[in-house]
Design a protein around this motif. Structure first.
Motif, PDB file in Angstrom:
ATOM      1  N   LEU A  21       3.596  40.596   8.701  1.00 11.45           N
ATOM      2  CA  LEU A  21       3.104  41.403   7.592  1.00 11.45           C
ATOM      3  C   LEU A  21       1.633  41.757   7.760  1.00 11.45           C
ATOM      4  CD1 LEU A  21       4.846  39.615   4.592  1.00 11.45           C
ATOM      5  CD2 LEU A  21       5.494  41.766   5.672  1.00 11.45           C
ATOM      6  N   MET A  22       0.821  40.859   8.325  1.00 13.74           N
ATOM      7  CA  MET A  22      -0.606  41.113   8.473  1.00 13.74           C
ATOM      8  C   MET A  22      -0.906  42.020   9.665  1.00 13.74           C
ATOM      9  SD  MET A  22      -2.299  37.441   7.358  1.00 13.74           S
ATOM     10  CE  MET A  22      -2.389  36.935   9.023  1.00 13.74           C
ATOM     11  N   ASN A  23      -0.094  42.003  10.708  1.00  8.43           N
ATOM     12  CA  ASN A  23      -0.413  42.746  11.924  1.00  8.43           C
ATOM     13  C   ASN A  23       0.229  44.116  12.009  1.00  8.43           C
ATOM     14  OD1 ASN A  23      -2.085  40.810  13.025  1.00  8.43           O
ATOM     15  ND2 ASN A  23      -0.370  39.673  13.877  1.00  8.43           N
ATOM     16  N   THR A  24       1.057  44.475  11.081  1.00  8.12           N
ATOM     17  CA  THR A  24       1.687  45.781  11.161  1.00  8.12           C
ATOM     18  C   THR A  24       0.661  46.879  10.883  1.00  8.12           C
ATOM     19  OG1 THR A  24       3.502  47.142  10.371  1.00  8.12           O
ATOM     20  CG2 THR A  24       2.449  45.764   8.741  1.00  8.12           C
ATOM     21  N   SER A  25       0.788  47.989  11.568  1.00 15.72           N
ATOM     22  CA  SER A  25      -0.164  49.087  11.393  1.00 15.72           C
ATOM     23  C   SER A  25       0.281  50.053  10.298  1.00 15.72           C
ATOM     24  CB  SER A  25      -0.322  49.848  12.713  1.00 15.72           C
ATOM     25  OG  SER A  25       0.918  50.404  13.087  1.00 15.72           O
ATOM     26  N   LEU A  26       1.433  49.813   9.716  1.00 15.20           N
ATOM     27  CA  LEU A  26       1.922  50.687   8.662  1.00 15.20           C
ATOM     28  C   LEU A  26       1.293  50.307   7.326  1.00 15.20           C
ATOM     29  CD1 LEU A  26       5.713  50.553   9.555  1.00 15.20           C
ATOM     30  CD2 LEU A  26       4.120  52.366  10.105  1.00 15.20           C
ATOM     31  N   THR A  27       1.102  51.304   6.473  1.00 17.22           N
ATOM     32  CA  THR A  27       0.687  50.977   5.117  1.00 17.22           C
ATOM     33  C   THR A  27       1.945  50.681   4.319  1.00 17.22           C
ATOM     34  OG1 THR A  27       0.784  53.291   4.464  1.00 17.22           O
ATOM     35  CG2 THR A  27      -1.334  52.448   5.238  1.00 17.22           C
ATOM     36  N   ALA A  28       1.793  49.845   3.328  1.00 17.34           N
ATOM     37  CA  ALA A  28       2.991  49.417   2.622  1.00 17.34           C
ATOM     38  C   ALA A  28       2.671  49.034   1.199  1.00 17.34           C
ATOM     39  CB  ALA A  28       3.625  48.241   3.343  1.00 17.34           C
ATOM     40  N   GLN A  29       3.747  48.797   0.478  1.00 18.10           N
ATOM     41  CA  GLN A  29       3.650  48.313  -0.885  1.00 18.10           C
ATOM     42  C   GLN A  29       4.186  46.890  -0.908  1.00 18.10           C
ATOM     43  OE1 GLN A  29       5.779  50.778  -3.562  1.00 18.10           O
ATOM     44  NE2 GLN A  29       5.276  49.535  -5.332  1.00 18.10           N
ATOM     45  N   PHE A  30       3.417  45.988  -1.476  1.00 17.76           N
ATOM     46  CA  PHE A  30       3.768  44.580  -1.493  1.00 17.76           C
ATOM     47  C   PHE A  30       4.103  44.170  -2.918  1.00 17.76           C
ATOM     48  CE2 PHE A  30       2.504  40.080  -1.681  1.00 17.76           C
ATOM     49  CZ  PHE A  30       3.305  39.580  -0.673  1.00 17.76           C
ATOM     50  N   SER A  31       5.158  43.382  -3.094  1.00 17.65           N
ATOM     51  CA  SER A  31       5.503  42.864  -4.411  1.00 17.65           C
ATOM     52  C   SER A  31       6.019  41.441  -4.287  1.00 17.65           C
ATOM     53  CB  SER A  31       6.521  43.767  -5.114  1.00 17.65           C
ATOM     54  OG  SER A  31       7.637  44.002  -4.312  1.00 17.65           O
ATOM     55  N   ALA A  32       5.881  40.685  -5.367  1.00 16.58           N
ATOM     56  CA  ALA A  32       6.308  39.291  -5.406  1.00 16.58           C
ATOM     57  C   ALA A  32       6.829  38.973  -6.798  1.00 16.58           C
ATOM     58  CB  ALA A  32       5.146  38.371  -5.057  1.00 16.58           C
ATOM     59  N   SER A  91      16.984  48.369  -7.383  1.00 17.73           N
ATOM     60  CA  SER A  91      15.650  48.158  -7.920  1.00 17.73           C
ATOM     61  C   SER A  91      15.381  49.227  -8.967  1.00 17.73           C
ATOM     62  CB  SER A  91      14.626  48.246  -6.791  1.00 17.73           C
ATOM     63  OG  SER A  91      13.328  48.093  -7.285  1.00 17.73           O
ATOM     64  N   ILE A  92      14.933  48.790 -10.139  1.00 15.84           N
ATOM     65  CA  ILE A  92      14.660  49.715 -11.236  1.00 15.84           C
ATOM     66  C   ILE A  92      13.188  49.573 -11.611  1.00 15.84           C
ATOM     67  CG2 ILE A  92      15.274  50.370 -13.587  1.00 15.84           C
ATOM     68  CD1 ILE A  92      17.934  48.782 -13.074  1.00 15.84           C
ATOM     69  N   PRO A  93      12.381  50.607 -11.341  1.00 16.55           N
ATOM     70  CA  PRO A  93      10.959  50.518 -11.709  1.00 16.55           C
ATOM     71  C   PRO A  93      10.779  50.634 -13.225  1.00 16.55           C
ATOM     72  CG  PRO A  93      11.434  52.604 -10.612  1.00 16.55           C
ATOM     73  CD  PRO A  93      12.691  51.820 -10.631  1.00 16.55           C
ATOM     74  N   THR A  94       9.760  49.934 -13.737  1.00 19.61           N
ATOM     75  CA  THR A  94       9.416  50.057 -15.147  1.00 19.61           C
ATOM     76  C   THR A  94       8.174  50.932 -15.260  1.00 19.61           C
ATOM     77  OG1 THR A  94       8.001  48.108 -15.112  1.00 19.61           O
ATOM     78  CG2 THR A  94      10.330  47.751 -15.616  1.00 19.61           C
ATOM     79  N   ASP A  95       7.660  51.091 -16.453  1.00 16.19           N
ATOM     80  CA  ASP A  95       6.476  51.921 -16.651  1.00 16.19           C
ATOM     81  C   ASP A  95       5.219  51.312 -16.043  1.00 16.19           C
ATOM     82  OD1 ASP A  95       7.923  53.832 -17.970  1.00 16.19           O
ATOM     83  OD2 ASP A  95       7.501  53.017 -19.968  1.00 16.19           O
ATOM     84  N   GLY A  96       5.171  49.992 -15.932  1.00 18.13           N
ATOM     85  CA  GLY A  96       3.991  49.324 -15.378  1.00 18.13           C
ATOM     86  C   GLY A  96       4.176  49.011 -13.912  1.00 18.13           C
ATOM     87  N   ASN A  97       3.692  47.858 -13.494  1.00 20.24           N
ATOM     88  CA  ASN A  97       3.779  47.419 -12.107  1.00 20.24           C
ATOM     89  C   ASN A  97       4.984  46.536 -11.842  1.00 20.24           C
ATOM     90  OD1 ASN A  97       1.451  48.761 -11.454  1.00 20.24           O
ATOM     91  ND2 ASN A  97       0.137  46.988 -11.695  1.00 20.24           N
ATOM     92  N   VAL A 118      12.550  39.843 -11.523  1.00 22.78           N
ATOM     93  CA  VAL A 118      11.466  40.802 -11.687  1.00 22.78           C
ATOM     94  C   VAL A 118      10.482  40.619 -10.538  1.00 22.78           C
ATOM     95  CG1 VAL A 118       9.572  41.499 -13.192  1.00 22.78           C
ATOM     96  CG2 VAL A 118      11.720  40.763 -14.191  1.00 22.78           C
ATOM     97  N   LEU A 119      10.017  41.736  -9.992  1.00 23.84           N
ATOM     98  CA  LEU A 119       8.969  41.742  -8.962  1.00 23.84           C
ATOM     99  C   LEU A 119       7.736  42.468  -9.490  1.00 23.84           C
ATOM    100  CD1 LEU A 119      11.036  42.691  -5.789  1.00 23.84           C
ATOM    101  CD2 LEU A 119      10.184  40.442  -6.415  1.00 23.84           C
ATOM    102  N   TYR A 120       6.562  41.916  -9.227  1.00 30.98           N
ATOM    103  CA  TYR A 120       5.306  42.537  -9.585  1.00 30.98           C
ATOM    104  C   TYR A 120       4.742  43.244  -8.352  1.00 30.98           C
ATOM    105  CZ  TYR A 120       0.507  43.184 -11.086  1.00 30.98           C
ATOM    106  OH  TYR A 120      -0.710  43.743 -11.397  1.00 30.98           O
ATOM    107  N   GLU A 121       4.441  44.538  -8.481  1.00 38.77           N
ATOM    108  CA  GLU A 121       3.914  45.330  -7.362  1.00 38.77           C
ATOM    109  C   GLU A 121       2.397  45.251  -7.337  1.00 38.77           C
ATOM    110  OE1 GLU A 121       5.331  49.295  -7.858  1.00 38.77           O
ATOM    111  OE2 GLU A 121       7.384  48.742  -7.343  1.00 38.77           O
ATOM    112  N   PHE A 122       1.858  44.948  -6.133  1.00 40.13           N
ATOM    113  CA  PHE A 122       0.403  44.890  -5.955  1.00 40.13           C
ATOM    114  C   PHE A 122      -0.112  46.215  -5.496  1.00 40.13           C
ATOM    115  CE2 PHE A 122       1.974  40.608  -5.386  1.00 40.13           C
ATOM    116  CZ  PHE A 122       1.136  39.885  -6.209  1.00 40.13           C
TER     117      PHE A 122
END
Length: 152
Positions: A17-28, A119-125, A148-152
């Motif tokens: 995850l740290m060495n990839t050159s792609l930009t991404a969206q992380f959630s936990a 995956s169903i996004p909500t209005d927030g993160n 539930v996952l929180y998007e950073f």
């Protein structure tokens, strides 16, 4: 030996995850699950790393099924492939596959995973997720989980 295996897998995921050159969206996040083979409710802690093309994601998770007599732990290392978006980007459907490490009675077994999720996004993160996953090894079973996952 078990701790070494878990540590190596965790470090490998972090380095990837740290060495990839792609930009991404992380959630936990986390949630609850049910395993049909174990016939128990459990808890899941989940990470998700969506690559910049929004088609692929890496998603490790830690599942635990606590019990007085036998606690089962499963680490899943899955890849998600986003194949459909419904209702104007409000419902994402993805296939998933990967490997699992099942820890039962001080023995560790490798399993193959496959299934489908949403995956169903909500209005927030926050994103609400639900998955139906099949596990194939000595203890073949189905995991049904959601949370539930929180998007950073």
């Amino acid at each position: 030996m078990k701790k070494v295996t878990y540590t190596c897998l965790f470090v490998s995921c972090l380095l990837f995850l740290m060495n990839t050159s792609l930009t991404a969206q992380f959630s936990a996040g986390g949630g609850v699950n049910y395993d049909t083979d174990l016939k128990r409710l459990g808890f899941v802690a989940k990470l998700k790393y969506v690559f910049d093309d929004d088609t692929w994601a890496a998603s490790p998770s830690y599942n635990i099924y606590p019990s007085d007599g036998l606690t089962v732990k499963i680490i899943d290392l899955d890849a998600h492939y986003h194949f459909a978006t419904l209702f104007t980007n409000d419902l994402i459907i993805y296939g998933l596959g990967g490997i699992g490490i099942v820890d039962v009675l001080e023995s560790t077994k490798i399993a193959l995973n496959g299934g489908v999720g949403t995956s169903i996004p909500t209005d927030g993160n926050l994103n609400i997720f639900a998955e139906l996953k099949f596990r194939v090894n000595k203890n073949t079973g189905t995991q049904i989980n959601g949370g539930v996952l929180y998007e950073f």
